[in-house]
Design an enzyme around this catalytic site. Structure first.
Site, PDB file in Angstrom:
ATOM      1  CB  CYS A 112      -0.992  -0.031   1.153  1.00 34.35           C
ATOM      2  SG  CYS A 112      -2.378   1.116   0.923  1.00 34.35           S
ATOM      3  CG  HIS A 217      -3.400  -3.358   3.203  1.00 34.62           C
ATOM      4  ND1 HIS A 217      -2.434  -3.108   4.153  1.00 34.62           N
ATOM      5  CD2 HIS A 217      -3.730  -2.151   2.684  1.00 34.62           C
ATOM      6  CE1 HIS A 217      -2.197  -1.799   4.216  1.00 34.62           C
ATOM      7  NE2 HIS A 217      -2.978  -1.201   3.332  1.00 34.62           N
ATOM      8  CD  GLU A 219      -1.322  -6.141   5.366  1.00 37.77           C
ATOM      9  OE1 GLU A 219      -1.663  -4.995   5.741  1.00 37.77           O
ATOM     10  OE2 GLU A 219      -1.038  -6.417   4.189  1.00 37.77           O
TER      11      GLU A 219
END
Length: 243
Positions: A112, A217, A219
């Site tokens: 990001c 993102h 994660e």
């Protein structure tokens, strides 16, 4: 000696509202790196240039994390009232790290803001607010009132890129938590994934051992959208570079 490669993870600074500030990193980054076989090490803000270089030299790879906006003055961006959480110290540190990992061919992954840092560090620019500056844009800023794992749009991955080798499938559904994005791509970078509106969603550095950054993102993604291969490839590249 720990067998896990050490990954330096950038941090953010936040005001506690109680007359002191703290440095932090979102837990999701730490967990996914551990799962991929790495030892995450937080890189504190406030380091001198020499201490930052010494810290980086001790790492096997660098993760440039998400967060607030880069100061538009750095890249000649259009001022916009939505620009938020500018931290000059973080801007300086991450831009310095990005340039150095490129020069030294140290494995890195940007997420990001991390993608935006890499682009600006190498001479690119950003839309300071996509909705107002990129005609035909789909919505990208599904935050802060949405779950961070909300699937927002698909990305199309170009063939013959590092990202296509890592993720295999040419189209992925991803979350989207940003209001800024790449306007002018830095000359050294290759775009490797795009949103439905044409906005660049991933970049990579050709001929680099592992120089990759994504706008979404990963994660936070789980279930069928989970992409552990991205972090595993990054950690493996960091392992390969250990002396």
């Amino acid at each position: 000696m720990n067998s896990r490669p050490m990954i330096g993870v950038t941090m953010f600074r936040k005001d506690s509202g109680r007359n002191y500030k703290y440095l932090a990193v979102t837990e999701a980054y730490v967990k996914v790196l551990i799962e991929a076989g790495a030892m995450p090490i937080m890189i504190p803000l406030g380091l001198s240039e020499s201490d930052l270089e010494d810290f980086r030299n001790r790492m096997d790879g660098i993760l440039l994390t998400g967060g607030g906006d880069i100061d538009p003055a750095i890249y000649g961006g259009i001022p916009h009232p939505t620009v938020h959480e500018i931290d000059p110290d973080r801007d300086w540190q991450e831009l310095q790290l990005a340039r150095t990992v490129v020069e030294t061919r140290q494995p890195f992954l940007g997420i990001c803001r991390g993608l935006q840092v890499v682009n600006v560090a190498l001479g690119g620019t950003l839309y300071t607010h996509i909705t107002d500056q990129f005609p035909g844009a789909v919505r990208h800023d599904f935050w802060p009132d949405y779950p961070r794992d909300r699937i927002s749009h698909a990305v199309r991955i170009d063939e013959d890129t590092t990202l296509s080798e890592v993720l295999v499938n040419p189209i992925f559904d991803v979350n989207s938590l940003h209001h800024q994005g790449i306007k002018d791509l830095a000359p050294a970078l290759r775009p490797s994934a795009f949103a439905p509106d044409g906005l660049i969603e991933a970049v990579e550095l050709p001929e680099h051992p592992f120089g990759l950054a994504v706008q979404w993102h990963p994660e936070w993604l789980s279930g069928e959208y989970r992409m552990p291969a991205l972090f595993e490839a990054f950690v493996q590249a960091a392992s390969n570079g250990r002396g």
